[in-house]
Design a protein around this motif. Structure first.
Motif, short mmCIF file in Angstrom:
data_model
loop_
_atom_site.label_atom_id
_atom_site.label_comp_id
_atom_site.label_asym_id
_atom_site.label_seq_id
_atom_site.Cartn_x
_atom_site.Cartn_y
_atom_site.Cartn_z
N TRP A 285 23.92 61.25 -3.77
CA TRP A 285 23.33 62.10 -2.71
C TRP A 285 22.59 63.55 -2.36
CZ3 TRP A 285 25.64 66.70 -2.52
CH2 TRP A 285 26.79 67.67 -3.75
N ALA A 286 23.74 63.87 -4.23
CA ALA A 286 22.44 64.44 -4.82
C ALA A 286 20.64 64.72 -4.07
CB ALA A 286 22.60 65.52 -5.63
N LEU A 287 20.32 63.54 -4.85
CA LEU A 287 19.25 63.08 -4.71
C LEU A 287 18.12 63.56 -3.69
CD1 LEU A 287 18.92 60.76 -6.50
CD2 LEU A 287 18.22 62.52 -7.55
N ILE A 288 18.91 63.56 -2.30
CA ILE A 288 18.36 63.90 -0.94
C ILE A 288 18.75 65.40 -0.61
CG2 ILE A 288 19.08 63.26 1.52
CD1 ILE A 288 19.95 60.52 0.40
N MET A 289 20.03 65.57 -1.10
CA MET A 289 19.92 67.13 -0.33
C MET A 289 19.57 68.73 -0.84
SD MET A 289 22.68 69.85 1.16
CE MET A 289 23.91 69.39 0.67
N GLY A 290 18.79 67.53 -3.23
CA GLY A 290 18.08 69.48 -3.04
C GLY A 290 16.74 68.72 -2.51
N PRO A 291 15.94 68.52 -2.10
CA PRO A 291 15.03 68.50 -1.74
C PRO A 291 14.57 69.05 -0.23
CG PRO A 291 14.87 66.14 -3.07
CD PRO A 291 15.94 67.25 -3.53
N LEU A 292 15.70 68.57 0.64
CA LEU A 292 16.25 69.30 1.61
C LEU A 292 16.07 70.58 1.32
CD1 LEU A 292 18.42 66.64 3.94
CD2 LEU A 292 16.03 66.77 4.92
N LEU A 293 16.88 71.12 0.56
CA LEU A 293 17.06 72.29 1.07
C LEU A 293 15.97 73.06 0.40
CD1 LEU A 293 20.75 72.41 -0.89
CD2 LEU A 293 20.02 73.20 1.27
N LEU A 294 15.29 72.05 -0.67
CA LEU A 294 13.64 73.02 -1.18
C LEU A 294 13.01 73.05 0.05
CD1 LEU A 294 12.73 74.28 -3.88
CD2 LEU A 294 11.56 71.65 -4.54
N LEU A 295 13.00 71.73 0.76
CA LEU A 295 12.28 72.42 2.06
C LEU A 295 12.25 73.01 2.79
CD1 LEU A 295 11.63 69.14 2.80
CD2 LEU A 295 9.72 70.10 1.21
N ILE A 296 13.37 73.79 3.11
CA ILE A 296 13.91 74.74 4.12
C ILE A 296 14.08 76.33 3.42
CG2 ILE A 296 16.26 75.44 5.05
CD1 ILE A 296 17.10 72.75 5.09
N VAL A 297 14.10 75.95 1.83
CA VAL A 297 13.64 77.41 1.32
C VAL A 297 12.35 77.73 0.86
CG1 VAL A 297 13.72 78.96 -0.75
CG2 VAL A 297 15.93 77.96 -0.18
#
Length: 314
Positions: A285-297
């Motif tokens: 799940w961290a592989l999905i969470m990381g890019p998602l948070l990066l896009l939001i930031v």
């Protein structure tokens, strides 16, 4: 006014949902959601305390999780020694966190930028290794809290609903206190120091004194979250103080919106719900969470609260 109304409406809905959540949990028989949101509320409190110094004060602390651990260990260690009264445990947790924040702040506020970040990180890691070496209190394995804090029958922390409302009341109380601080003369000076410290010093404000007081208040608030966390999990371990937990708190603040009152709460809700949802789908799940948070930031300047503001203007 439209942008303000949109963000205010979303915030009101979120708060209403948090207040009414136990009713939904009891009606549906879903105990897990109440347990999950109790954790979310506690970590939202910790994130809000970090926002006070990072969002409003411009102090990028990378060791804020140390106060979570100190508050939790204060409760666990006193319980281990036979002191079960919450009227003793919670004040000790706040006092211990305040003293540690005073020490860290007095040293780290002499520096700027990356040096400030590294000193706060170093002190948090030092607390982590000290807790790991406390063999009497579990060492690396952590410390089990066999009995929750006793408030002489005023509130039963063993009752999930009562404990949830206690955590929510603490969160709302801390948010109110932050609002009062930020809008006071003291808070305006702290925000002025974030914008232009040299100018504020030139007109006669003692920068270090104001920043140190703010730093200590923030540490105490996070210590309160730590005391609640120990009661919630019936367990406290050195892992609570590890630098990755400080990173999680920073992500919650940035995700929700730094320098906004309810941004850290919004960030904690979104971050922890995403973490829970994705972890049910895949172990990676961290592989999905990381890019998602990066896009939001990257594309959501000002975090979720900033995006709500721009959506309202649109």
């Amino acid at each position: 006014m439209k942008a303000f109304t949109v963000s205010k409406a979303v915030t009101a809905l979120m708060l209403a949902g948090l207040v009414l959540l136990p009713l939904y949990s009891q009606a549906s028989g879903n105990v897990f959601i109440l347990t999950l949101f109790t954790r979310i509320v506690i970590l939202a409190l910790a994130a809000a305390s970090l926002n006070l110094i990072m969002g409003f004060g411009g102090m990028m602390s990378f060791g804020h999780a140390a106060y979570l651990g100190i508050g939790g260990y204060a409760v666990g260690m006193l319980a281990q020694e036979g002191v079960g009264s919450g009227f003793i445990q919670f004040p000790v947790a706040l006092a211990a966190s305040a003293i540690y924040a005073l020490v860290i702040g007095a040293l780290s506020l002499r520096t700027r930028g990356v040096y400030f970040i590294m000193i706060t990180l170093a002190f948090a890691q030092m607390a982590y290794y000290v807790a790991s070496g406390l063999a009497r209190y579990g060492g690396d394995d952590g410390l089990t809290v066999y009995k929750r804090s006793d408030f002489s029958g005023l509130i039963n922390l063993g009752n999930r609903v009562q404990f949830y409302y206690l955590c929510l009341a603490c969160l709302l109380g801390v948010l109110f206190l932050i609002w009062r601080i930020v809008n006071s003369r003291f808070g305006l000076v702290v925000q002025g120091l974030r914008s232009n410290e040299q100018r504020m010093q030139a007109i006669g404000f003692p920068a270090k004194r104001y920043q140190l007081v703010c730093f200590v208040i923030s540490g105490m608030m996070c210590g309160l979250a730590g005391a609640l966390l120990a009661n919630n999990t019936d367990f406290i371990s050195p892992a609570v103080m590890y630098w990755t937990r400080s990173g999680d708190l920073m992500v919650m603040v940035i995700l929700g919106g730094m320098g906004t009152l309810f941004g850290p709460v919004m960030g904690a809700v979104v971050f922890l719900l995403l973490e829970e949802f994705l972890s049910q789908i895949t172990e990676y799940w961290a592989l999905i969470m990381g890019p998602l948070l990066l896009l939001i930031v990257l594309f959501g300047r000002g975090g979720i609260m900033g995006m709500l503001g721009r959506a309202g203007r649109g």
